[in-house]
Design a protein around this motif. Structure first.
Motif, PDB file in Angstrom:
ATOM      1  N   ALA A  82      39.126 -47.912  92.311  1.00 29.60           N
ATOM      2  CA  ALA A  82      39.430 -47.119  93.702  1.00 29.60           C
ATOM      3  C   ALA A  82      40.103 -45.962  93.205  1.00 29.60           C
ATOM      4  O   ALA A  82      41.033 -45.754  92.426  1.00 29.60           O
ATOM      5  N   PHE A  83      39.715 -44.907  94.385  1.00 28.74           N
ATOM      6  CA  PHE A  83      40.418 -43.426  94.219  1.00 28.74           C
ATOM      7  C   PHE A  83      41.051 -43.120  95.360  1.00 28.74           C
ATOM      8  O   PHE A  83      40.326 -43.375  96.420  1.00 28.74           O
ATOM      9  N   THR A  84      42.225 -42.623  95.544  1.00 28.09           N
ATOM     10  CA  THR A  84      42.741 -42.259  96.700  1.00 28.09           C
ATOM     11  C   THR A  84      43.201 -40.934  96.407  1.00 28.09           C
ATOM     12  O   THR A  84      43.842 -40.309  95.390  1.00 28.09           O
ATOM     13  N   PHE A  85      43.220 -40.307  97.810  1.00 32.85           N
ATOM     14  CA  PHE A  85      43.445 -38.818  97.765  1.00 32.85           C
ATOM     15  C   PHE A  85      43.856 -38.449  99.219  1.00 32.85           C
ATOM     16  O   PHE A  85      43.642 -39.042 100.240  1.00 32.85           O
ATOM     17  N   LYS A  86      44.746 -37.159  99.298  1.00 32.07           N
ATOM     18  CA  LYS A  86      45.158 -36.717 100.526  1.00 32.07           C
ATOM     19  C   LYS A  86      43.929 -35.981 101.261  1.00 32.07           C
ATOM     20  O   LYS A  86      43.172 -35.304 100.725  1.00 32.07           O
ATOM     21  N   VAL A  87      43.910 -36.019 102.490  1.00 33.88           N
ATOM     22  CA  VAL A  87      42.792 -35.403 103.503  1.00 33.88           C
ATOM     23  C   VAL A  87      43.424 -34.787 104.590  1.00 33.88           C
ATOM     24  O   VAL A  87      44.610 -34.967 104.890  1.00 33.88           O
ATOM     25  N   MET A 135      50.887 -41.123 106.779  1.00 29.75           N
ATOM     26  CA  MET A 135      50.506 -40.087 105.866  1.00 29.75           C
ATOM     27  C   MET A 135      48.709 -40.233 105.951  1.00 29.75           C
ATOM     28  O   MET A 135      48.050 -41.172 105.971  1.00 29.75           O
ATOM     29  N   LYS A 136      48.145 -39.025 105.649  1.00 29.15           N
ATOM     30  CA  LYS A 136      46.667 -38.729 105.741  1.00 29.15           C
ATOM     31  C   LYS A 136      46.007 -38.969 104.399  1.00 29.15           C
ATOM     32  O   LYS A 136      45.796 -38.077 103.683  1.00 29.15           O
ATOM     33  N   TRP A 137      45.902 -40.121 103.955  1.00 28.71           N
ATOM     34  CA  TRP A 137      45.273 -40.543 102.603  1.00 28.71           C
ATOM     35  C   TRP A 137      44.276 -41.479 102.829  1.00 28.71           C
ATOM     36  O   TRP A 137      44.204 -42.253 103.639  1.00 28.71           O
ATOM     37  N   ILE A 138      43.101 -41.137 101.925  1.00 29.84           N
ATOM     38  CA  ILE A 138      41.868 -42.015 102.108  1.00 29.84           C
ATOM     39  C   ILE A 138      41.662 -42.730 100.646  1.00 29.84           C
ATOM     40  O   ILE A 138      41.877 -42.182  99.796  1.00 29.84           O
ATOM     41  N   GLN A 139      41.069 -44.106 100.752  1.00 29.13           N
ATOM     42  CA  GLN A 139      41.001 -44.604  99.617  1.00 29.13           C
ATOM     43  C   GLN A 139      39.406 -44.907  99.404  1.00 29.13           C
ATOM     44  O   GLN A 139      38.696 -45.524 100.598  1.00 29.13           O
ATOM     45  N   ASP A 140      38.624 -44.476  98.365  1.00 26.50           N
ATOM     46  CA  ASP A 140      37.520 -44.924  98.256  1.00 26.50           C
ATOM     47  C   ASP A 140      37.365 -46.299  97.476  1.00 26.50           C
ATOM     48  O   ASP A 140      37.862 -46.207  96.158  1.00 26.50           O
ATOM     49  N   TYR A 141      37.002 -47.206  97.874  1.00 25.22           N
ATOM     50  CA  TYR A 141      37.301 -48.661  97.229  1.00 25.22           C
ATOM     51  C   TYR A 141      36.464 -49.475  97.192  1.00 25.22           C
ATOM     52  O   TYR A 141      36.337 -50.618  96.373  1.00 25.22           O
ATOM     53  N   ALA A 142      35.208 -49.425  97.849  1.00 22.78           N
ATOM     54  CA  ALA A 142      34.025 -50.373  97.613  1.00 22.78           C
ATOM     55  C   ALA A 142      32.582 -49.567  97.695  1.00 22.78           C
ATOM     56  O   ALA A 142      32.570 -48.334  97.947  1.00 22.78           O
ATOM     57  N   ASP A 143      31.700 -50.143  97.330  1.00 21.36           N
ATOM     58  CA  ASP A 143      30.325 -49.432  97.319  1.00 21.36           C
ATOM     59  C   ASP A 143      29.840 -49.663  98.909  1.00 21.36           C
ATOM     60  O   ASP A 143      30.102 -50.324  99.480  1.00 21.36           O
ATOM     61  N   PRO A 144      29.179 -48.329  99.138  1.00 15.85           N
ATOM     62  CA  PRO A 144      28.667 -47.286  98.321  1.00 15.85           C
ATOM     63  C   PRO A 144      29.780 -46.135  98.214  1.00 15.85           C
ATOM     64  O   PRO A 144      29.610 -45.486  96.965  1.00 15.85           O
TER      65      PRO A 144
END
Length: 117
Positions: A46-51, A76-85
């Motif tokens: 999983a990858f988390t980043f500010k947006v 806070m405005k952060w998103i996590q890319d955690y699952a497919d796709p």
């Protein structure tokens, strides 16, 4: 993107530091401020980043993305890319670079000068 590829990209994005904390998460910082986190998912990296505000409204609608646990719940405005796709590698790199830029822009002028940015 694998966690190793994530770490290699974050290392090369600019003057950054890396620590492992919060349950074995790879935490990347600029000027002492977090801009990316790798870890925190059970079944895949999983990858988390500010947006930006706009991205925070749009990205959670995409499959595999969500407001980042803990961070987003505190406003806070952060998103996590955690699952497919999730995001493709190029898209993820673009968001990591944007996160780096957002955090760098929030540093003091003196700190940016110290870092050479």
């Amino acid at each position: 993107m694998t966690r190793d590829e994530f770490n290699a990209f974050c290392k090369d994005i600019g003057p950054t530091t890396h620590v492992v904390q919060w349950g074995n998460a790879d935490v990347w910082k600029i000027g002492g401020k977090v801009f990316a986190i790798g870890g925190w998912a059970d079944d895949r990296d999983a990858f988390t980043f500010k947006v930006s505000d706009m991205a925070f409204e749009i990205l959670p609608e995409m499959p595999g993305l969500r407001p980042a646990p803990y961070l987003a719940s505190r406003g806070m405005k952060w998103i996590q890319d955690y699952a497919d796709p999730g995001l493709g590698d190029a898209e993820l790199r673009n968001h990591l670079t944007a996160s780096y830029d957002l955090v760098a822009a929030g540093l003091t002028k003196k700190k940016r000068a110290e870092l050479g940015i």
